[in-house]
Enzyme design. Structure first.
Site, PDB file in Angstrom:
ATOM      1  CD1 TRP A  15      -2.187   2.069   0.492  1.00  0.00           C
ATOM      2  CD2 TRP A  15      -2.459   1.531   2.638  1.00  0.00           C
ATOM      3  NE1 TRP A  15      -3.032   2.997   1.047  1.00  0.00           N
ATOM      4  CE2 TRP A  15      -3.207   2.689   2.364  1.00  0.00           C
ATOM      5  CE3 TRP A  15      -2.483   0.996   3.926  1.00  0.00           C
ATOM      6  CZ2 TRP A  15      -3.973   3.333   3.342  1.00  0.00           C
ATOM      7  CZ3 TRP A  15      -3.247   1.633   4.888  1.00  0.00           C
ATOM      8  CH2 TRP A  15      -3.979   2.788   4.596  1.00  0.00           C
ATOM      9  CE1 TYR A  72      -4.589  -0.635  -0.908  1.00  0.00           C
ATOM     10  CE2 TYR A  72      -2.854  -2.260  -1.166  1.00  0.00           C
ATOM     11  CZ  TYR A  72      -4.016  -1.841  -0.551  1.00  0.00           C
ATOM     12  OH  TYR A  72      -4.601  -2.623   0.418  1.00  0.00           O
ATOM     13  CE  LYS A 115     -13.605   4.980  -0.898  1.00  0.00           C
ATOM     14  NZ  LYS A 115     -13.044   5.080   0.474  1.00  0.00           N
ATOM     15  NE  ARG A 134      10.026  -0.666  12.833  1.00  0.00           N
ATOM     16  CZ  ARG A 134      10.122  -1.491  13.875  1.00  0.00           C
ATOM     17  NH1 ARG A 134      11.300  -1.933  14.277  1.00  0.00           N
ATOM     18  NH2 ARG A 134       9.036  -1.897  14.504  1.00  0.00           N
TER      19      ARG A 134
END
Length: 306
Positions: A24, A59, A103, A276
């Protein structure tokens, strides 16, 4: 490790890596990665055991899939070594989709087919391992949508089908029209959003024996940036548990909290930082006991269980 590296979504269905790479935010940084940088990120993810990559057509304002696909063309691995997941049916008002005035959702056969073809082209692949309907569409014609999904599976363009953000009744409606099993429902859950524990979502997953995918498993980052009482309480509880078990990363403990649930949750990790990702993958080595799990839940809810 306390958890296997892969998980079957259903008894006879497809398997994914135990933790999934979520694409994303691939283009969220000010310096957009080029194809070589994306290829390196793909390689890092695969080396960490994250062989499943979660996408959606929308995305990055409809641009992430193509950027990831460019990286795939530079990556030295083999297509069959990874799983590509994508979603469709959200229609954003965007300069990249000028026909969308607002949307909305679209689960028509024509849109699903066109979206899959675009995803395949963007990702430079002949098939998706998994296609999800991204959001429930109140205008979904279950017969039409199911026929479109069945046709994509029959054609080989899609290997398996699931949904995202569906209620159990919406899941059952679509499933009742399909000649195969829906293999997952991707839902939101984290140590900060625990409603799936009580709204029937995880009960449904256990009853039908599918593994639900989990988006925003760290609360969209608010677990570490939020200033509200809930975030502070949960961080303290995670830190206390981390100290008990000798873990050095609170995010890994938060992911391990999800992995402890018997519904076989499959978290989708959202970080684009290799360090991470490496830290969060250590969640697979953590096994929380029952009281540690409940201590984190109590902190999130702000009260002991009834």
């Amino acid at each position: 490790m306390s958890h296997d590296g892969r998980i079957a979504l259903t008894k006879n269905g497809p398997s994914l890596s135990r933790l999934v790479f979520g694409a994303w935010r691939l283009l969220d940084s000010a310096a957009r990665p080029d194809a070589e940088a994306v290829a390196r990120l793909i390689g890092t993810a695969v080396d960490l055991g994250l062989t499943s990559f979660d996408h959606a057509d929308i995305y990055g304002n409809y641009e992430v899939e193509a950027a990831f696909g460019a990286g795939l063309t530079c990556w030295k691995g083999k297509r069959e070594e990874i799983e590509l997941i994508s979603k469709c049916d959200i229609m954003l008002a965007s300069d990249n989709r000028p026909q969308n005035r607002l949307k909305h959702y679209d689960t028509s056969a024509a849109h699903i087919a066109a979206s899959v073809d675009r995803s395949l082209a963007n990702l430079h692949t002949d098939y998706l391992d998994l296609l999800l309907l991204h959001r429930p569409d109140p205008l979904m014609d279950a017969d039409e949508t199911a026929a479109a999904l069945a046709g994509l599976v029959k054609s080989g363009k899609v290997r398996a089908v699931g949904v995202s953000n569906f209620t159990p009744s919406q899941f059952h409606l679509l499933a009742s029209r399909l000649p195969f099993t829906l293999v997952t429902n991707q839902i939101e859950m984290s140590v900060l959003k625990t409603s799936a524990l009580t709204d029937g979502s995880l009960d449904h997953a256990q009853r039908l024996a599918y593994a639900p995918m989990i988006w925003s498993p760290l609360g969209g980052g608010s677990l570490f940036t939020g200033k509200e009482g809930r975030e502070a309480r949960v961080r303290a509880a995670l830190a206390a548990v981390a100290a008990e078990i000798g873990a050095d990363d609170l995010a890994a403990v938060a992911i391990a909290w999800l992995l402890r649930h018997p519904a076989r949750l499959v978290p989708v990790l959202g970080s684009m930082k290799p360090e991470r990702l490496a830290a969060m993958v250590k969640a697979l080595e953590i096994a929380l006991d029952r009281q540690q799990w409940f201590a984190i839940l109590e902190a999130s809810e702000g009260r002991p269980v009834a």
